[in-house]
Enzyme design. Structure first.
Site, PDB file in Angstrom:
ATOM      1  N   CYS A  67     -23.895   6.255  -9.884  1.00 55.00           N
ATOM      2  CA  CYS A  67     -22.935   7.319 -10.144  1.00 55.00           C
ATOM      3  C   CYS A  67     -22.830   8.435  -9.114  1.00 55.00           C
ATOM      4  O   CYS A  67     -21.764   8.648  -8.543  1.00 55.00           O
ATOM      5  CB  CYS A  67     -23.222   7.917 -11.512  1.00 55.00           C
ATOM      6  SG  CYS A  67     -24.951   8.363 -11.749  1.00 55.00           S
ATOM      7  N   HIS A 119     -22.532  15.768 -12.027  1.00 52.69           N
ATOM      8  CA  HIS A 119     -23.687  15.014 -11.535  1.00 52.69           C
ATOM      9  C   HIS A 119     -23.895  15.094 -10.027  1.00 52.69           C
ATOM     10  O   HIS A 119     -24.380  14.157  -9.394  1.00 52.69           O
ATOM     11  CB  HIS A 119     -23.619  13.546 -11.974  1.00 52.69           C
ATOM     12  CG  HIS A 119     -24.992  12.992 -12.266  1.00 52.69           C
ATOM     13  ND1 HIS A 119     -25.212  11.676 -12.627  1.00 52.69           N
ATOM     14  CD2 HIS A 119     -26.215  13.582 -12.245  1.00 52.69           C
ATOM     15  CE1 HIS A 119     -26.496  11.472 -12.824  1.00 52.69           C
ATOM     16  NE2 HIS A 119     -27.122  12.616 -12.598  1.00 52.69           N
TER      17      HIS A 119
END
Length: 442
Positions: A67, A119
């Site tokens: 990710c 993130h």
């Protein structure tokens, strides 16, 4: 003057290039190649199917194996390894002076918003508002529990926020992200906008509302598979809500919308990581990347080749684009459409895709470079060849595939093609020279 008006009516691509399009970028989390119905998935995805049918499907769209690296590539137009980002990352990923995609668009008049998973730095002081987003909402960290919105146990468990302020809200994470996105869209006036919607679906832990579980086809059995299918269907409906909001506000034909995933599907244990307990169903996720090889975390196709749709009614023709492209290409593409001209060399690894996608230009010969977590594996695609490298130093292993003839990577030709292997190794060394040249140590 009449001939000028007639010419403009006959040149929609020219009109699009001269104006600043709105841009909506939607990215799913851990959505497998075959998790969507238009790739044979077992859960219905009518809204995504319609986008794929009426839009342009990019059939060879590559991302990172996990990710944070994919998000780094999207935000910078550069390979994530340039920033030393190869794994899911809670520390700040980018240098403070990085010219990010939202910063670039903001400089030419765009309103910018992220609603979903960041993130790239899990503290508020490392969040999206410090890297070009006017408005931010969602998870500063990674995937969160769908109801408690908590990240993994530890000092960064509390991660749900709006504009740098941590907060507590009730509701399912997919609904909250969608609601914020639609409300922000509804408030847009005349300025062009960039809306980034990084959903947490279908990242573990999955746990869906009863109303969505009731819609799952009866042929899907097992607790986790049914929750997973419901999660896919819930995500599809959320995309439909965003499209409907654009249509209601009269913005749809002025908006380029992209849908994709951050990496391949996962088969990890749904309740096997250190999330705070919330009665999650037990069992392995059924992330489906078939017929591609492997899954999330891998540099094989199943880890890095993901579903992707580009949709702009009246501007992009329906069909399929089969040339290899990568997540790093979207920043140069969006910046070109928006009229952003860098004041310095941003060292983009990506390219402007628009001539290929909208104008029928022949795709250039490209080399796509991919780095897996910890630099433990890497790959290089330069058609027709794909090089896969595992390990380092004396334990390194090289594999070579004819990726056009063997897209599922079943026949390693490294021993039979020594000259091609040597050429690909040389290309790999060239691509790797810029690794870690922009690590966030400022």
């Amino acid at each position: 003057m009449k001939w000028i008006a007639a010419l403009l009516l006959l040149c929609p691509l020219l009109n699009a290039a001269e104006s600043k399009p709105n841009i909506v970028f939607i990215i799913a989390d851990d959505l497998g190649w075959a998790d969507v119905a238009f790739h044979g998935g077992n859960a219905p995805t009518p809204h995504l199917d319609q986008l794929a049918r009426e839009g342009l499907e990019l059939t060879h769209h590559y991302v990172a194996p996990v990710c944070s690296p994919t998000r780094t590539g999207l935000m910078t137009g550069r390979c994530w390894s340039r920033f030393g980002v190869t794994t899911p990352q809670s520390t700040r990923a980018l240098r403070w002076d990085t010219v990010t995609l939202p910063r670039a668009l903001k400089s030419v008049g765009y309103d910018t918003c992220i609603t979903g998973k960041w993130h790239l730095g899990s503290k508020p002081e490392w969040g999206p508002n410090h890297f070009g987003f006017d408005h931010s909402y969602g998870s500063l960290g990674g995937g969160v529990g769908p109801y408690d919105h908590h990240y993994k146990k530890g000092s960064l468990t509390e991660t749900w926020h709006r504009n740098e302020k941590l907060l507590t809200e009730t509701g399912h994470v997919t609904d909250l992200i969608t609601k914020e996105a639609c409300e922000w869209l509804a408030a847009r006036k005349d300025a062009p906008f960039f809306l980034y919607v990084p959903f947490t679906a279908v990242h573990l832990p999955v746990k869906e509302p009863a109303e969505w579980l009731a819609k799952v086809p009866v042929g899907i059995t097992g607790d986790v598979p049914r929750h997973y299918a419901a999660c896919v269907m819930h995500l599809d409906a959320a995309v439909g809500q965003i499209v409907a909001t654009l249509e209601k506000n009269g913005k749809r034909d002025k908006t380029l919308l992209i849908f994709t995933s951050d990496n391949g599907g996962s088969t990890a244990e749904n309740n096997g990581q250190t999330y705070p307990a919330d009665d999650y169903p037990e069992g392995a996720l059924p992330g489906n990347n078939k017929p591609l090889r492997d899954q999330k975390g891998s540099v094989y196709e199943g880890g890095t080749r993901v579903a992707c749709i580009a949709s702009w009614p009246g501007t992009l023709k329906a069909g399929k684009h089969d040339a290899p492209v990568q997540i790093i290409d979207w920043m140069p593409t969006f910046c070109a459409l928006a009229g952003f001209k860098p004041q310095q060399n941003l060292k983009w690894d990506g390219i402007n895709l628009w001539p290929q996608l909208a104008e029928g230009a022949a795709p250039p010969t490209r080399t796509l470079y991919t780095v897996a977590p910890g630099f433990k594996s890497r790959s290089l695609r330069c058609d027709p060849w794909k090089l896969v490298v595992h390990g380092a130093d004396e334990k390194v292993k090289f594999e070579l595939y004819d990726i056009l003839a063997d897209p599922n990577e079943t026949n390693d030709l490294a021993a039979q093609q020594p000259d091609q292997l040597a050429t690909m190794k040389e290309r790999l060394n060239v691509m790797a020279k810029a690794d870690r040249d922009a690590v966030a140590n400022d």
